[in-house]
Design an enzyme around this catalytic site. Structure first.
Site, PDB file in Angstrom:
ATOM      1  N   TRP A 163       1.017  -1.245  -0.333  1.00  0.00           N
ATOM      2  CA  TRP A 163      -0.136   0.285   0.262  1.00  0.00           C
ATOM      3  C   TRP A 163       0.303   1.103  -0.568  1.00  0.00           C
ATOM      4  CZ3 TRP A 163       2.114   2.349   4.557  1.00  0.00           C
ATOM      5  CH2 TRP A 163       2.046   1.371   5.180  1.00  0.00           C
ATOM      6  N   ASN A 164       2.173   1.139   0.235  1.00  0.00           N
ATOM      7  CA  ASN A 164       3.076   2.310   0.323  1.00  0.00           C
ATOM      8  C   ASN A 164       3.482   3.184  -1.211  1.00  0.00           C
ATOM      9  OD1 ASN A 164       4.555   0.751  -0.193  1.00  0.00           O
ATOM     10  ND2 ASN A 164       6.189   1.248   0.870  1.00  0.00           N
ATOM     11  N   ARG A 172       5.686  -0.758 -11.640  1.00  0.00           N
ATOM     12  CA  ARG A 172       7.272  -1.353 -11.640  1.00  0.00           C
ATOM     13  C   ARG A 172       7.423  -2.848 -12.666  1.00  0.00           C
ATOM     14  NH1 ARG A 172      11.348   1.239  -7.669  1.00  0.00           N
ATOM     15  NH2 ARG A 172      10.920  -1.330  -7.008  1.00  0.00           N
ATOM     16  N   LYS A 187      -2.452  -8.760  -7.622  1.00  0.00           N
ATOM     17  CA  LYS A 187      -2.903  -8.451  -6.536  1.00  0.00           C
ATOM     18  C   LYS A 187      -2.424  -6.783  -5.531  1.00  0.00           C
ATOM     19  CE  LYS A 187      -2.330  -9.296  -2.308  1.00  0.00           C
ATOM     20  NZ  LYS A 187      -3.248  -8.864  -1.460  1.00  0.00           N
ATOM     21  N   ALA A 189      -2.699  -4.396  -2.747  1.00  0.00           N
ATOM     22  CA  ALA A 189      -2.531  -4.029  -1.395  1.00  0.00           C
ATOM     23  C   ALA A 189      -4.155  -3.780  -0.887  1.00  0.00           C
ATOM     24  CB  ALA A 189      -2.087  -3.563  -0.748  1.00  0.00           C
ATOM     25  N   GLY A 241       6.834  -6.356  -0.287  1.00  0.00           N
ATOM     26  CA  GLY A 241       6.110  -6.533   0.883  1.00  0.00           C
ATOM     27  C   GLY A 241       7.339  -6.578   1.812  1.00  0.00           C
ATOM     28  N   SER A 242       6.882  -7.167   3.247  1.00  0.00           N
ATOM     29  CA  SER A 242       7.929  -7.623   4.486  1.00  0.00           C
ATOM     30  C   SER A 242       8.535  -8.558   4.254  1.00  0.00           C
ATOM     31  CB  SER A 242       6.707  -7.621   5.990  1.00  0.00           C
ATOM     32  OG  SER A 242       5.808  -8.473   5.238  1.00  0.00           O
ATOM     33  N   GLU A 263      11.031  -8.273  -3.784  1.00  0.00           N
ATOM     34  CA  GLU A 263      11.644  -6.892  -2.546  1.00  0.00           C
ATOM     35  C   GLU A 263      10.935  -7.029  -1.228  1.00  0.00           C
ATOM     36  OE1 GLU A 263      13.371  -4.628  -4.580  1.00  0.00           O
ATOM     37  OE2 GLU A 263      13.036  -5.549  -6.718  1.00  0.00           O
ATOM     38  N   LEU A 264      11.756  -6.718  -0.287  1.00  0.00           N
ATOM     39  CA  LEU A 264      10.976  -6.958   1.089  1.00  0.00           C
ATOM     40  C   LEU A 264      11.867  -5.683   1.933  1.00  0.00           C
ATOM     41  CD1 LEU A 264      12.418 -10.214   0.593  1.00  0.00           C
ATOM     42  CD2 LEU A 264      10.299  -9.557   0.291  1.00  0.00           C
ATOM     43  N   ARG A 291       9.036  11.654   3.861  1.00  0.00           N
ATOM     44  CA  ARG A 291       8.574  10.722   2.919  1.00  0.00           C
ATOM     45  C   ARG A 291       7.330   9.606   3.394  1.00  0.00           C
ATOM     46  NH1 ARG A 291       9.889   8.250  -2.779  1.00  0.00           N
ATOM     47  NH2 ARG A 291      11.551   6.342  -1.220  1.00  0.00           N
ATOM     48  N   CYS A 297      10.337   1.345   2.029  1.00  0.00           N
ATOM     49  CA  CYS A 297      11.080   0.118   2.589  1.00  0.00           C
ATOM     50  C   CYS A 297      12.447   1.262   2.851  1.00  0.00           C
ATOM     51  CB  CYS A 297      11.714  -0.242   1.943  1.00  0.00           C
ATOM     52  SG  CYS A 297      11.024  -0.306  -0.195  1.00  0.00           S
ATOM     53  N   GLU A 393      12.916  -2.689  11.160  1.00  0.00           N
ATOM     54  CA  GLU A 393      12.614  -1.653  10.396  1.00  0.00           C
ATOM     55  C   GLU A 393      11.448  -0.386  10.510  1.00  0.00           C
ATOM     56  OE1 GLU A 393      10.070  -3.352   6.678  1.00  0.00           O
ATOM     57  OE2 GLU A 393      11.347  -1.478   5.347  1.00  0.00           O
TER      58      GLU A 393
HETATM   59  P1  NAD Z   1       3.140  -6.954   3.767  1.00  0.00           P
HETATM   60  O1  NAD Z   1       4.222  -8.172   3.184  1.00  0.00           O
HETATM   61  O2  NAD Z   1       2.279  -6.702   4.962  1.00  0.00           O
HETATM   62  O3  NAD Z   1       1.901  -6.729   2.652  1.00  0.00           O
HETATM   63  C1  NAD Z   1       2.463  -6.761   1.401  1.00  0.00           C
HETATM   64  C2  NAD Z   1       1.568  -7.517   0.353  1.00  0.00           C
HETATM   65  O4  NAD Z   1       1.561  -9.610   0.802  1.00  0.00           O
HETATM   66  C3  NAD Z   1       0.455  -7.091   0.206  1.00  0.00           C
HETATM   67  O5  NAD Z   1      -0.990  -6.845  -0.880  1.00  0.00           O
HETATM   68  C4  NAD Z   1      -0.717  -7.589   0.939  1.00  0.00           C
HETATM   69  O6  NAD Z   1      -2.215  -8.579   1.155  1.00  0.00           O
HETATM   70  C5  NAD Z   1      -0.536  -9.697   0.538  1.00  0.00           C
HETATM   71  N1  NAD Z   1       0.270 -10.189   1.281  1.00  0.00           N
HETATM   72  C6  NAD Z   1       0.133 -10.201   3.553  1.00  0.00           C
HETATM   73  N2  NAD Z   1       0.463 -11.378   3.361  1.00  0.00           N
HETATM   74  C7  NAD Z   1       0.342 -12.179   2.617  1.00  0.00           C
HETATM   75  C8  NAD Z   1      -0.304 -13.497   2.178  1.00  0.00           C
HETATM   76  N3  NAD Z   1      -0.040 -14.319   3.780  1.00  0.00           N
HETATM   77  N4  NAD Z   1      -0.102 -14.179   1.014  1.00  0.00           N
HETATM   78  C9  NAD Z   1       0.025 -13.352   0.401  1.00  0.00           C
HETATM   79  N5  NAD Z   1      -0.154 -12.368  -0.493  1.00  0.00           N
HETATM   80  C10 NAD Z   1       0.338 -11.506   1.406  1.00  0.00           C
HETATM   81  O7  NAD Z   1       4.120  -5.410   3.527  1.00  0.00           O
HETATM   82  P2  NAD Z   1       2.771  -4.164   3.868  1.00  0.00           P
HETATM   83  O8  NAD Z   1       3.133  -4.232   6.394  1.00  0.00           O
HETATM   84  O9  NAD Z   1       1.868  -3.691   3.457  1.00  0.00           O
HETATM   85  O10 NAD Z   1       4.576  -3.785   3.675  1.00  0.00           O
HETATM   86  C11 NAD Z   1       5.219  -2.794   4.054  1.00  0.00           C
HETATM   87  C12 NAD Z   1       6.818  -3.539   4.026  1.00  0.00           C
HETATM   88  O11 NAD Z   1       6.566  -4.379   2.656  1.00  0.00           O
HETATM   89  C13 NAD Z   1       7.762  -3.183   4.536  1.00  0.00           C
HETATM   90  O12 NAD Z   1       8.536  -4.284   5.061  1.00  0.00           O
HETATM   91  C14 NAD Z   1       8.559  -2.592   3.703  1.00  0.00           C
HETATM   92  O13 NAD Z   1      10.108  -2.533   3.739  1.00  0.00           O
HETATM   93  C15 NAD Z   1       8.658  -3.085   1.861  1.00  0.00           C
HETATM   94  N6  NAD Z   1       8.391  -2.723   1.458  1.00  0.00           N
HETATM   95  C16 NAD Z   1       9.856  -3.146   0.240  1.00  0.00           C
HETATM   96  C17 NAD Z   1       9.773  -2.679  -0.838  1.00  0.00           C
HETATM   97  C18 NAD Z   1      10.620  -3.207  -1.892  1.00  0.00           C
HETATM   98  O14 NAD Z   1      10.737  -2.259  -2.364  1.00  0.00           O
HETATM   99  N7  NAD Z   1      11.974  -3.675  -1.144  1.00  0.00           N
HETATM  100  C19 NAD Z   1       9.153  -1.287  -1.316  1.00  0.00           C
HETATM  101  C20 NAD Z   1       7.214  -1.281   0.038  1.00  0.00           C
HETATM  102  C21 NAD Z   1       7.600  -2.230   0.579  1.00  0.00           C
END
Ligand code: NAD
Length: 494
Positions: A163-164, A172, A187, A189, A241-242, A263-264, A291, A297, A393
């Site tokens: 979502w961020n 991308r 999919k 967020a 995501g995470s 990308e984590l 920002r 991330c 983080e």
């Molecule tokens: P998140 O991992 O909870 O969610 C990211 C995505 O994964 C969302 O679409 C969410 O719905 C989905 N998701 C969550 N649980 C899932 C599961 N069990 N199975 C499949 N999909 C699932 O992360 P967040 O809280 O939305 O974002 C924050 C994290 O993302 C931070 O750690 C941040 O550093 C990272 N991030 C990384 C980058 C990068 O490019 N490296 C960019 C943006 C955010």
């Protein structure tokens, strides 16, 4: 008939309203149930959006699979033309994108606009790359036959986005996948589905064939992604995501040897050496940290400053932090809300832990009362290095400053992390800059700058920050497989 959000999105004049349904096989499609989208600046529901289940996910995969072979055969120039058309349509709809992004993610309009323009640049970049995928032809090393190598689309891809950066991440991934000739299931967020819907409408209106791009929103991420990950027809997952969820997806894909780009998370060290331009470092640290209310991330997570300039840096930095305005991003403010009440509520504990670990609170530290999920821009200072923030983080508008004794300590503290995404170094000395650039164990190093994203740049991390790189010259190849053909050439003509 088009489904639109209930009360919110009448504002973008002349713009488009996002459809609130799923997009499968070239058509907007209702799901059995819906869920609420919340504006984090007000806490109010702004839309009800279709909530996909496993059956919707498998229908999306059916359509992506059915469209894959024909899409891969579309001439690269024709694919590029579609992408150029999508880019032009996107630019026409700027107001709708920017407005929707601020309403559902909370980021200030200026930041939404910056994300929108960068996303459009990425789409253009991939459009340009479409017709430039290369191959090679050479003689085998021992002679006797020829080695021909080409790149083919990997196949249907699942793109899971956070979502961020609700538009940038979709473009991308999706731009590269479509350019390479892959079909996609994006999919979104749960917090930011409508920005993705606007992008899907752009692809639809540009004329992308049914099944080539599909869109799912859901409150049950694993219920949607797991059946896809276990289906052999899906050939790739690209996830942002995470780190925890990234690891889970890799486990799910392991049995089918799923191609994966990840990308984590990150814990960006932001290093200021004693010869740095302090005013520049302060300005860049403010952008890099605050920002998106720190929810990035690549945000500065540990600000590591040489003890000889730490007092000057901290004084100037804190003065700027105290001057930041916080509020609804629809107004001209510097910092918006956290994405959810849950994210805001965890921060008081975070500040307590950081203080307990020896940090002195220099600014902020509390949630802001009232509607919306706001938290004060916060600064804590530590004397000497402190492991409390290593591999931790924050993802919040909380800055931590550590004073260190010289460049070697700065470097070893920075590298003391399980993460390896973005890092930053500020120095006027070219040799020091290169030295740090080479020795920082991170995928990206900002030298005298706190913002790095660009379509030309390979984005990604080392260690637990991920696998693979997005964009840059080679990002498109993440969505291809090399095909090698060994060719016997009879040198005697028949
Ligand atoms: P998140 O991992 O909870 O969610 C990211 C995505 O994964 C969302 O679409 C969410 O719905 C989905 N998701 C969550 N649980 C899932 C599961 N069990 N199975 C499949 N999909 C699932 O992360 P967040 O809280 O939305 O974002 C924050 C994290 O993302 C931070 O750690 C941040 O550093 C990272 N991030 C990384 C980058 C990068 O490019 N490296 C960019 C943006 C955010």
């Amino acid at each position: 008939m088009t489904n639109h959000p209930k009360d919110l999105v009448s504002k973008p004049e002349g713009g488009l309203l996002p459809d609130t349904r799923l997009y499968i096989d070239g058509a907007w499609t209702d799901a059995a149930t819906q869920f609420d989208v919340i504006n984090p600046a007000t806490g109010k529901t702004i839309a009800e959006v279709s909530d996909a289940g496993s059956e919707d996910a498998l229908r999306a995969l059916d359509s992506a699979q059915a469209a894959q072979a024909a899409w891969a055969r579309v001439a690269p120039r024709a694919r590029a033309n579609l992408m150029h058309r999508a880019h032009a349509l996107m630019l026409e709809r700027e107001q709708a994108f920017v407005h929707t992004m601020t309403l559902e993610s909370g980021k200030p309009l200026t930041e939404s606009r910056a994300e929108f323009l960068l996303s459009a640049d990425f789409l253009l970049w991939f459009a340009e790359q479409t017709a430039h995928l290369h191959g090679t032809y050479s003689e085998s090393s021992n002679g006797g036959f020829r080695v021909m190598v080409t790149h083919q689309p990997v196949g249907p891809c699942l793109l899971i986005t956070p979502w961020n950066f609700p538009l940038l991440m979709i473009v991308r991934k999706g731009g590269a996948a479509l350019a390479a000739g892959c079909t996609t299931i994006t999919k979104t967020a749960q917090e930011t589905p409508m920005t993705g819907a606007l992008f899907m409408q752009v692809l639809h209106d540009a004329g992308f064939p049914p099944g080539v791009a599909n869109l799912l929103h859901t409150t049950n991420s694993s219920g949607v992604s797991k059946p896809l990950m276990q289906d052999k027809r899906l050939r790739k997952v690209s996830f942002t995501g995470s780190t925890g969820v990234g690891g889970l997806l890799m486990e799910q894909g392991a049995r089918n040897i799923m191609n994966a780009s990840m990308e984590l998370g990150g814990d960006g060290p932001f290093i200021v050496l004693d010869d740095a331009d302090i005013d520049l470092a302060v300005d860049q640290a403010i952008i890099c940290k605050f920002r998106n209310a720190g929810q990035a991330c690549v945000a500065a997570n540990r600000i590591i400053v040489d003890a000889r300039v730490e007092a000057e840096f901290t004084e100037k930095f804190v003065a700027k932090v105290k001057a930041l305005t916080v509020g609804d991003g629809m107004n001209p403010v510097d910092v918006g809300p956290m994405i959810s009440a849950r994210q805001r509520d965890r921060l008081s504990d975070t500040v307590a832990q950081l203080t307990q670990a020896g940090g002195t609170l220099l600014a902020g530290g509390k949630p802001i009362a009232g509607d919306g999920f706001f938290f004060e821009p916060t600064v804590l200072r530590y004397v000497g290095r402190n492991d409390v923030m290593c591999s931790n983080e924050l993802f919040a508008p909380i800055a931590t400053i550590f004073s260190v004794e010289g460049p070697e300590e700065a470097l070893s503290f920075a590298n003391d992390s399980d993460f390896g995404l973005a890092s930053y170094v500020f120095t006027r000395d070219l040799s020091r800059a290169i030295n740090f650039g080479e020795r920082l164990e991170f995928g990206m190093v900002g030298i005298n700058r706190g913002i790095m994203a660009d379509p030309k740049a390979p984005f990604g991390g080392t260690k637990t920050s991920g696998i693979g790189r997005e964009a840059g010259n080679d990002g498109i190849y993440e969505f291809t497989e090399q095909k090698y053909m060994a060719v016997t050439v009879n040198e005697a003509f028949a």
